[in-house]
Design an enzyme around this catalytic site. Structure first.
Site, PDB file in Angstrom:
ATOM      1  N   LYS A   1      -5.971 -21.188 -12.205  1.00  0.00           N
ATOM      2  CA  LYS A   1      -6.068 -21.165 -10.730  1.00  0.00           C
ATOM      3  C   LYS A   1      -7.138 -20.191 -10.271  1.00  0.00           C
ATOM      4  CE  LYS A   1      -3.052 -18.310  -8.615  1.00  0.00           C
ATOM      5  NZ  LYS A   1      -3.561 -17.241  -7.757  1.00  0.00           N
ATOM      6  N   ASN A   2      -7.109 -18.976 -10.850  1.00  0.00           N
ATOM      7  CA  ASN A   2      -8.013 -17.941 -10.349  1.00  0.00           C
ATOM      8  C   ASN A   2      -9.465 -18.140 -10.783  1.00  0.00           C
ATOM      9  OD1 ASN A   2      -5.997 -16.812  -8.880  1.00  0.00           O
ATOM     10  ND2 ASN A   2      -5.542 -15.159 -10.328  1.00  0.00           N
TER      11      ASN A   2
ATOM     12  N   ARG B   1      -5.194 -15.478   0.407  1.00  0.00           N
ATOM     13  CA  ARG B   1      -6.124 -14.362   0.471  1.00  0.00           C
ATOM     14  C   ARG B   1      -7.472 -14.693  -0.175  1.00  0.00           C
ATOM     15  NH1 ARG B   1      -7.068  -8.639   0.463  1.00  0.00           N
ATOM     16  NH2 ARG B   1      -8.409  -8.218  -1.301  1.00  0.00           N
TER      17      ARG B   1
ATOM     18  N   CYS C   1       0.599  -9.547   2.728  1.00  0.00           N
ATOM     19  CA  CYS C   1       0.860  -9.893   1.341  1.00  0.00           C
ATOM     20  C   CYS C   1       1.966  -9.006   0.814  1.00  0.00           C
ATOM     21  CB  CYS C   1      -0.420  -9.677   0.546  1.00  0.00           C
ATOM     22  SG  CYS C   1      -0.178 -10.082  -1.155  1.00  0.00           S
TER      23      CYS C   1
ATOM     24  N   ARG D   1      -3.648  -4.745   0.049  1.00  0.00           N
ATOM     25  CA  ARG D   1      -4.772  -5.630  -0.252  1.00  0.00           C
ATOM     26  C   ARG D   1      -5.843  -5.660   0.849  1.00  0.00           C
ATOM     27  NH1 ARG D   1      -2.784 -10.917  -3.230  1.00  0.00           N
ATOM     28  NH2 ARG D   1      -4.558 -10.542  -4.558  1.00  0.00           N
ATOM     29  N   PRO D   2      -6.497  -4.524   1.061  1.00  0.00           N
ATOM     30  CA  PRO D   2      -7.552  -4.472   2.076  1.00  0.00           C
ATOM     31  C   PRO D   2      -8.827  -5.200   1.639  1.00  0.00           C
ATOM     32  CG  PRO D   2      -7.390  -2.383   0.900  1.00  0.00           C
ATOM     33  CD  PRO D   2      -6.311  -3.269   0.346  1.00  0.00           C
ATOM     34  N   ILE D   3      -9.787  -5.329   2.592  1.00  0.00           N
ATOM     35  CA  ILE D   3     -11.061  -5.976   2.240  1.00  0.00           C
ATOM     36  C   ILE D   3     -12.228  -5.024   2.478  1.00  0.00           C
ATOM     37  CG2 ILE D   3     -10.287  -8.351   2.610  1.00  0.00           C
ATOM     38  CD1 ILE D   3     -11.937  -8.134   5.314  1.00  0.00           C
ATOM     39  N   ASP D   4     -11.918  -3.724   2.549  1.00  0.00           N
ATOM     40  CA  ASP D   4     -12.973  -2.748   2.853  1.00  0.00           C
ATOM     41  C   ASP D   4     -14.165  -2.839   1.901  1.00  0.00           C
ATOM     42  OD1 ASP D   4     -11.166  -1.951   0.913  1.00  0.00           O
ATOM     43  OD2 ASP D   4     -11.242   0.174   1.402  1.00  0.00           O
TER      44      ASP D   4
ATOM     45  N   ASP E   1      -0.539  -9.675 -13.414  1.00  0.00           N
ATOM     46  CA  ASP E   1       0.094 -10.972 -13.140  1.00  0.00           C
ATOM     47  C   ASP E   1       1.160 -11.341 -14.172  1.00  0.00           C
ATOM     48  OD1 ASP E   1      -1.484 -11.206 -10.926  1.00  0.00           O
ATOM     49  OD2 ASP E   1      -2.980 -12.483 -11.872  1.00  0.00           O
TER      50      ASP E   1
ATOM     51  N   ARG F   1       2.471 -22.225  -5.830  1.00  0.00           N
ATOM     52  CA  ARG F   1       1.121 -21.744  -5.508  1.00  0.00           C
ATOM     53  C   ARG F   1       0.298 -21.554  -6.778  1.00  0.00           C
ATOM     54  NH1 ARG F   1       1.252 -16.296  -2.647  1.00  0.00           N
ATOM     55  NH2 ARG F   1      -0.954 -16.558  -3.071  1.00  0.00           N
TER      56      ARG F   1
END
Ligand code: EPU
Length: 424
Positions: free
Chosen positions: A23-24, A93, A117, A122-125, A310, A403
């Site tokens: 998936k990833n 995400r 989440c 889980r930031p996007i900085d 995971d 998912r």
């Protein structure tokens, strides 16, 4: 329609299981299609819910997507929209990865704040810092970010403060079309990254060092990539393969795990072996026998090649059956041990130390319960716990499991498990 799994536990599992594409990896190939002038073909795509969401987002932007069995064909036209749909993007995400190639090709992208989440903040900085380093301008309102590159993107040196998998992939996909050279330092080395880079290089990109901590990308100065009909084959899902190894460690009678890459699982194999599990390693398959006596082993999750976060939850689930105490140290996500409360309700003896660490005291008898999956991997851990338990468990909210795992109950039932998908 809500669905749950009704699991009748304590069945030994025997036979062969085929591992799906990762998936990833497939999610990032889908995002990479935006860099191509021609149609991109992707095969061995696992048809799991996260892939469906990513495809919906692309279609919503105007991409042409054809899907048949495990193949995808994506054609991006010059009039692709550049604003990611808020409702769809918040459900996954990884939609943030689309933003990089859209920015690189169309000079502008708008996207909402990433959805909440359960496994951590889980930031996007670091994504924003990366784009800014390439000369993009970033503006932010209450509901969305707008990133523009009016004068094109310019290659630069960029250092990640922390290792980020999607951060590295997004930066790599953004820099491919930029002007000049980008050097990404402290890059993530997960196997999905060199696999993607190798294919992009066959199609006109110039990426060196993918799979190491320094990646150098010589931008094409706006020239789009061309696949000329070549397909990108999704690499096997090392997390799915690792999940079956973990299941096999307690229930394997034995289980043969086919179409996987055992080299991607060295640390997991070593860890299970030190817990007393017998594993036979072949070129593209593994055979696992359940341990006579499972011994406790501690783990500390890490970036690749370390023990993957995971697989932490399913591994913890089997440590409830091991002799002794195991320290489970989750270093990547701060919320990724919350599910342990459900295992305690099933009879596991677990002492929380802090948000990142718990001690599992084994062995303990698990009892069938009604449990609610909170994320993909915790959901798999509950399936494992329910398969170990005596009696019938209900694992709810299985959208979370769907998912990330393709046909999970079919694969387990083919090995002898007793799992029914029930719709309410
Ligand atoms: N982080 C920041 N700022 C950022 C980005 C990340 O602080 O801008 C932090 C995160 O909060 C986290 C750490 O960096 O604490 C590492 O997270 P990373 O960015 O590597 O995670 P990710 O890229 O969001 C991917 C996988 C995850 C997997 C992790 C770690 C995809 C789509 N997701 O997430 O997979 O757990 O890497 O290997 O590739 C899953 O499949 O269940 C899953 C969650």
């Amino acid at each position: 329609m809500n669905q749950y799994f009704l699991i009748n536990g304590q069945k030994l599992l025997k036979g062969e299981v085929n591992i799906s594409g990762a998936k990833n990896a497939a999610l990032k190939s889908i995002a990479a299609s935006i860099l191509f002038e021609d149609k991109l073909k992707i095969d061995n795509v696992p048809f799991v819910e996260d892939i469906r969401r990513m495809v919906e987002i692309l279609k919503n932007l105007g991409a042409e997507v054809n899907q048949s069995e495990n193949n995808l064909e994506i054609k991006i036209n010059q009039n692709l929209q550049t604003g990611l749909n808020e409702e769809l993007s918040k459900r996954i995400r990884a939609s943030i990865v689309l933003a990089g190639p859209i920015l690189a090709r169309f000079g502008k992208v708008e996207f909402p704040y990433p959805g909440g989440c359960v496994i951590g903040k889980r930031p996007i900085d670091m994504f924003l810092e990366g784009w800014a380093a390439l000369d993009a301008e970033i503006s932010e309102t209450k509901s969305k970010f707008t990133v523009t590159a009016s004068n094109g993107l310019t290659g630069a040196d960029f250092t990640f403060r922390n290792i980020s998998v999607t951060g590295t992939e997004t930066m790599m996909l953004t820099a491919v079309l930029a002007n000049g050279v980008t050097v990404i330092k402290n890059a993530a080395p997960e196997p999905e990254i060199p696999a993607l880079a190798a294919f992009l290089n066959e199609c006109g990109a110039k990426i060196e060092g993918a799979g190491t901590s320094v990646i150098k990308i010589t931008g094409t100065n706006g020239k789009l990539l061309k696949s000329n009909g070549k397909k990108i084959t999704t690499i096997p899902d090392r997390i799915e393969a690792g999940s079956f190894l973990i299941i096999g460690a307690v229930l394997g009678n034995p289980i043969k795990i086919k179409n996987c890459d055992p080299n991607h699982l060295d640390v997991v194999i070593k860890t299970l072996e030190s817990a007393g599990v017998k594993i036979e390693k072949n070129k593209d398959s593994l055979i696992v026998w359940r341990a006579g006596v499972l011994k406790s082993v501690g783990i500390k999750t890490r970036e690749y090649p370390g023990f993957p976060t995971d697989l932490q939850a399913p591994f913890l689930a089997i440590m409830t059956q091991a002799e002794g105490d195991s320290l489970i140290f989750e270093t990547v996500f701060e919320g990724r041990l919350n599910y342990t409360e459900e295992l305690i309700r099933m009879g596991a003896r677990i002492t929380p130390c802090d948000t990142h660490r718990v001690i599992v005291h084994g062995p303990s008898e698990l009892h069938a319960r009604d449990i609610e999956s909170s994320d993909i991997r915790a959901g798999l851990a509950f399936i494992v716990a329910a398969m170990i338990s005596k009696g019938e468990s209900k694992v709810r909210n299985i959208y979370q499991i769907d998912r990330g795992y393709e046909n999970i109950e079919k694969k387990l039932n083919a090995l002898g498990a007793d799992i029914k998908r029930v719709s309410e």
